[in-house]
Design a protein around this motif. Structure first.
Motif, PDB file in Angstrom:
ATOM      1  N   GLU A  56       0.849  -1.194   0.000  1.00 44.95           N
ATOM      2  CA  GLU A  56       0.000   0.000   0.000  1.00 44.95           C
ATOM      3  C   GLU A  56       0.886   1.246   0.000  1.00 44.95           C
ATOM      4  N   ARG A  57       1.887   1.239   0.905  1.00 48.16           N
ATOM      5  CA  ARG A  57       2.906   2.292   0.834  1.00 48.16           C
ATOM      6  C   ARG A  57       4.117   1.676   0.133  1.00 48.16           C
ATOM      7  N   ALA A  58       4.223   1.914  -1.146  1.00 48.08           N
ATOM      8  CA  ALA A  58       5.242   1.243  -1.952  1.00 48.08           C
ATOM      9  C   ALA A  58       6.532   2.063  -1.966  1.00 48.08           C
ATOM     10  N   TYR A  59       7.542   1.549  -1.253  1.00 48.71           N
ATOM     11  CA  TYR A  59       8.827   2.268  -1.214  1.00 48.71           C
ATOM     12  C   TYR A  59       9.441   2.384  -2.610  1.00 48.71           C
ATOM     13  N   CYS A  60       9.221   1.363  -3.431  1.00 50.87           N
ATOM     14  CA  CYS A  60       9.781   1.406  -4.792  1.00 50.87           C
ATOM     15  C   CYS A  60       9.248   2.619  -5.549  1.00 50.87           C
ATOM     16  N   GLU A  61       7.950   2.869  -5.368  1.00 48.95           N
ATOM     17  CA  GLU A  61       7.327   4.016  -6.034  1.00 48.95           C
ATOM     18  C   GLU A  61       7.912   5.320  -5.486  1.00 48.95           C
ATOM     19  N   GLU A  62       8.124   5.349  -4.157  1.00 49.36           N
ATOM     20  CA  GLU A  62       8.614   6.585  -3.528  1.00 49.36           C
ATOM     21  C   GLU A  62      10.027   6.953  -3.974  1.00 49.36           C
ATOM     22  N   VAL A  63      10.883   5.940  -4.193  1.00 56.09           N
ATOM     23  CA  VAL A  63      12.284   6.256  -4.527  1.00 56.09           C
ATOM     24  C   VAL A  63      12.523   6.401  -6.025  1.00 56.09           C
ATOM     25  N   CYS A  64      11.575   6.000  -6.848  1.00 54.64           N
ATOM     26  CA  CYS A  64      11.814   6.034  -8.301  1.00 54.64           C
ATOM     27  C   CYS A  64      11.890   7.487  -8.792  1.00 54.64           C
ATOM     28  N   PRO A  65      13.059   7.915  -9.301  1.00 49.67           N
ATOM     29  CA  PRO A  65      13.227   9.315  -9.675  1.00 49.67           C
ATOM     30  C   PRO A  65      12.492   9.723 -10.949  1.00 49.67           C
ATOM     31  N   THR A  66      12.043   8.739 -11.727  1.00 51.37           N
ATOM     32  CA  THR A  66      11.382   9.087 -13.000  1.00 51.37           C
ATOM     33  C   THR A  66       9.890   8.738 -12.989  1.00 51.37           C
ATOM     34  N   SER A  67       9.369   8.367 -11.804  1.00 49.39           N
ATOM     35  CA  SER A  67       7.963   7.953 -11.686  1.00 49.39           C
ATOM     36  C   SER A  67       7.617   6.817 -12.644  1.00 49.39           C
ATOM     37  N   ALA A  68       8.574   5.913 -12.838  1.00 47.21           N
ATOM     38  CA  ALA A  68       8.314   4.744 -13.686  1.00 47.21           C
ATOM     39  C   ALA A  68       7.423   3.739 -12.953  1.00 47.21           C
ATOM     40  N   LEU A  69       7.413   3.831 -11.616  1.00 47.09           N
ATOM     41  CA  LEU A  69       6.577   2.937 -10.808  1.00 47.09           C
ATOM     42  C   LEU A  69       5.445   3.749 -10.206  1.00 47.09           C
ATOM     43  N   THR A  70       4.216   3.315 -10.436  1.00 51.54           N
ATOM     44  CA  THR A  70       3.068   4.007  -9.848  1.00 51.54           C
ATOM     45  C   THR A  70       2.015   2.990  -9.428  1.00 51.54           C
ATOM     46  N   LYS A  71       1.367   3.269  -8.309  1.00 51.20           N
ATOM     47  CA  LYS A  71       0.331   2.357  -7.822  1.00 51.20           C
ATOM     48  C   LYS A  71      -0.990   2.671  -8.498  1.00 51.20           C
ATOM     49  N   ASN A  72      -1.567   1.662  -9.111  1.00 46.53           N
ATOM     50  CA  ASN A  72      -2.875   1.830  -9.740  1.00 46.53           C
ATOM     51  C   ASN A  72      -3.939   1.828  -8.636  1.00 46.53           C
ATOM     52  N   PRO A  73      -4.652   2.945  -8.446  1.00 46.71           N
ATOM     53  CA  PRO A  73      -5.594   3.021  -7.327  1.00 46.71           C
ATOM     54  C   PRO A  73      -6.769   2.055  -7.456  1.00 46.71           C
ATOM     55  N   GLU A  74      -7.063   1.616  -8.656  1.00 51.19           N
ATOM     56  CA  GLU A  74      -8.200   0.705  -8.833  1.00 51.19           C
ATOM     57  C   GLU A  74      -7.839  -0.746  -8.554  1.00 51.19           C
ATOM     58  N   THR A  75      -6.684  -1.176  -9.091  1.00 49.77           N
ATOM     59  CA  THR A  75      -6.307  -2.594  -8.941  1.00 49.77           C
ATOM     60  C   THR A  75      -5.370  -2.816  -7.762  1.00 49.77           C
ATOM     61  N   VAL A  77      -2.245  -2.615  -7.971  1.00 48.92           N
ATOM     62  CA  VAL A  77      -0.963  -3.100  -8.502  1.00 48.92           C
ATOM     63  C   VAL A  77       0.000  -1.926  -8.690  1.00 48.92           C
ATOM     64  N   VAL A  78       1.265  -2.123  -8.270  1.00 45.99           N
ATOM     65  CA  VAL A  78       2.300  -1.123  -8.541  1.00 45.99           C
ATOM     66  C   VAL A  78       2.828  -1.428  -9.944  1.00 45.99           C
ATOM     67  N   GLU A  79       2.516  -0.537 -10.858  1.00 49.33           N
ATOM     68  CA  GLU A  79       2.818  -0.787 -12.270  1.00 49.33           C
ATOM     69  C   GLU A  79       4.145  -0.152 -12.672  1.00 49.33           C
ATOM     70  N   LEU A  80       4.855  -0.849 -13.543  1.00 53.12           N
ATOM     71  CA  LEU A  80       6.160  -0.375 -14.026  1.00 53.12           C
ATOM     72  C   LEU A  80       6.040   0.039 -15.494  1.00 53.12           C
TER      73      LEU A  80
END
Ligand code: SF4
Length: 162
Positions: A56-75, A77-80
């Motif tokens: 839910e709190r995805a550290y991978c998303e937080e550290v990604c400098p290019t926002s390549a990882l984002t959590k899909n609010p509907e599913t 899933v942390v998408e790449l």
């Protein structure tokens, strides 16, 4: 919201899930390209599958400098987004589960995407060690399991005291 459930007690270590995952994502059977990993503990004959838990709190998303990882609010899933990934590997460092990795070339970051809601790994897991469940259903099952254990303990206590 559905999540991938892992039941270590049922896993036989056949690694069919790894092959299915690789084939689903690359068209080839190469466990090095699998998003799910079966950890082998041969001394205990125990096998423990591990995969991205879509935190839910995805550290991978937080550290990604290019926002390549984002959590899909509907599913959930942390998408790449491959096109945005610059390969800095900070998501690999940040993941507390070790569930983001490099592919067989050692250059491309890969992670579980729940196969868009129809996980391939589950279909080949014959001992049913893997399942895709609604979170509420898991909660209900866990509550029942714990209550059943407590009931058995209570019965033993009553017997012991009689
Ligand atoms: S397919 Fe199922 S039993 Fe086989 S290794 Fe994967 S999780 Fe374990």
């Amino acid at each position: 919201m559905r999540v991938l459930m892992l039941d270590q007690a049922k896993c036989t270590g056949c690694r069919a899930c790894e092959y299915a995952c690789s084939f689903e994502h690359t068209g080839k059977f190469n466990p090095l390209d699998s998003r799910i990993k079966v950890n082998e503990f041969w001394e205990d004959l125990t096998f423990v599958p591990s995969v991205c838990l879509q935190c839910e709190r995805a550290y991978c998303e937080e550290v990604c400098p290019t926002s390549a990882l984002t959590k899909n609010p509907e599913t959930g899933v942390v998408e790449l987004e491959k096109e945005k990934c610059i390969g800095c590997k900070q998501c690999i460092v940040a993941c507390p589960w070790g569930s983001i990795k490099l592919d067989h070339t050692g250059k491309e970051v890969i992670k579980c995407d729940n196969c868009g809601g129809d996980p391939a790994c589950i279909k080949v897991c014959y001992p049913d060690a893997l399942s895709y469940e609604e979170v509420e259903d898991i909660t209900n099952v866990k509550v029942l399991e714990t209550a059943t254990r407590l009931k058995e303990i209570a019965k033993d206590l009553v017997k012991g005291g009689a």
